[in-house]
Design a protein around this motif. Sequence first.
Motif, PDB file in Angstrom:
ATOM      1  N   ILE A  44       0.848  -1.199   0.000  1.00  0.00           N
ATOM      2  CA  ILE A  44       0.000   0.000   0.000  1.00  0.00           C
ATOM      3  C   ILE A  44       0.880   1.245   0.000  1.00  0.00           C
ATOM      4  CG2 ILE A  44      -1.605   1.373   1.395  1.00  0.00           C
ATOM      5  CD1 ILE A  44      -2.934  -1.284   2.207  1.00  0.00           C
ATOM      6  N   LEU A  45       1.898   1.244   0.846  1.00  0.00           N
ATOM      7  CA  LEU A  45       2.813   2.396   0.888  1.00  0.00           C
ATOM      8  C   LEU A  45       3.543   2.573  -0.443  1.00  0.00           C
ATOM      9  CD1 LEU A  45       4.343   2.050   4.464  1.00  0.00           C
ATOM     10  CD2 LEU A  45       2.644   3.705   3.671  1.00  0.00           C
ATOM     11  N   ALA A  46       3.940   1.483  -1.046  1.00  0.00           N
ATOM     12  CA  ALA A  46       4.624   1.570  -2.338  1.00  0.00           C
ATOM     13  C   ALA A  46       3.701   2.159  -3.400  1.00  0.00           C
ATOM     14  CB  ALA A  46       5.122   0.197  -2.765  1.00  0.00           C
ATOM     15  N   LEU A  47       2.442   1.750  -3.416  1.00  0.00           N
ATOM     16  CA  LEU A  47       1.488   2.312  -4.377  1.00  0.00           C
ATOM     17  C   LEU A  47       1.307   3.805  -4.156  1.00  0.00           C
ATOM     18  CD1 LEU A  47      -1.464  -0.252  -4.632  1.00  0.00           C
ATOM     19  CD2 LEU A  47       0.249   0.284  -6.349  1.00  0.00           C
ATOM     20  N   LEU A  48       1.140   4.176  -2.903  1.00  0.00           N
ATOM     21  CA  LEU A  48       0.949   5.603  -2.591  1.00  0.00           C
ATOM     22  C   LEU A  48       2.191   6.409  -2.957  1.00  0.00           C
ATOM     23  CD1 LEU A  48      -0.921   5.332   0.827  1.00  0.00           C
ATOM     24  CD2 LEU A  48      -1.886   5.957  -1.392  1.00  0.00           C
ATOM     25  N   ASN A  53       4.614  10.382  -6.470  1.00  0.00           N
ATOM     26  CA  ASN A  53       5.777  10.886  -7.199  1.00  0.00           C
ATOM     27  C   ASN A  53       5.479  11.083  -8.685  1.00  0.00           C
ATOM     28  OD1 ASN A  53       7.551  11.096  -5.039  1.00  0.00           O
ATOM     29  ND2 ASN A  53       8.101   8.934  -5.157  1.00  0.00           N
ATOM     30  N   GLY A  54       4.201  11.052  -9.034  1.00  0.00           N
ATOM     31  CA  GLY A  54       3.801  11.338 -10.409  1.00  0.00           C
ATOM     32  C   GLY A  54       4.020  10.193 -11.373  1.00  0.00           C
TER      33      GLY A  54
END
Length: 149
Positions: A44-48, A53-54
Motif C-alpha cells: 500500500i505504501l509503495a502504491l501511494l 511521485n507522479g
Amino acid sequence: MTSGNTNKTQADHLRSDAEQRLEFQHQYTLAGLKTLQLINGGAILALLTYAGNGGTADVSNFKVAFALYAAGLVLVTLAYLAAYASQGAYMSDSGIRAIEYDGMKAVSEKSADEYEAIGNNSVKASVGLVLASLASFIGGSYAAFLGIF
C-alpha cells in the motif's frame, strides 16, 4: 540403569523435544502472520509513493490493487483473532481435562470436547484467512503490475 529408567528418560527427552517443536511452530506462525501484514501494508505504501511521485499508471488497476492489499491486511488481522480464539479454546479444554483427571467436576458451560472443537475450527478459519490474505496480496500485485505496464 534399569529398563524402566531408560524408558522414562527417553520419554522425558521426547516430551522436551515436543515442547521445543511446539515453540518453534509458534514462532514460525507469528513470523508468517507478521510477514503478511508487512507485505500488504508495504505494498500500500509503495502504491501511494509511486502515485505521489507522479508515476504514470492506470488508476483503475491501482484502485483494485489498493483494495486487494487493504483486504489482505484485514484478512490477516482476522487470522490473528481466530488464532487467539483457538488458543483460548484449547486452554479451556486443557483446564477442564486437568480438573477432571484430578477427580473433580469442572464447572463450565461447555465440555472439554466442545472447547477442543472450537479450537480446531478456529485454527481452520485462521489458516483459511491466511491463505485468503496471501491471495489478496498476489491479486493486488498483479493489478499493480497491470496498472504500471
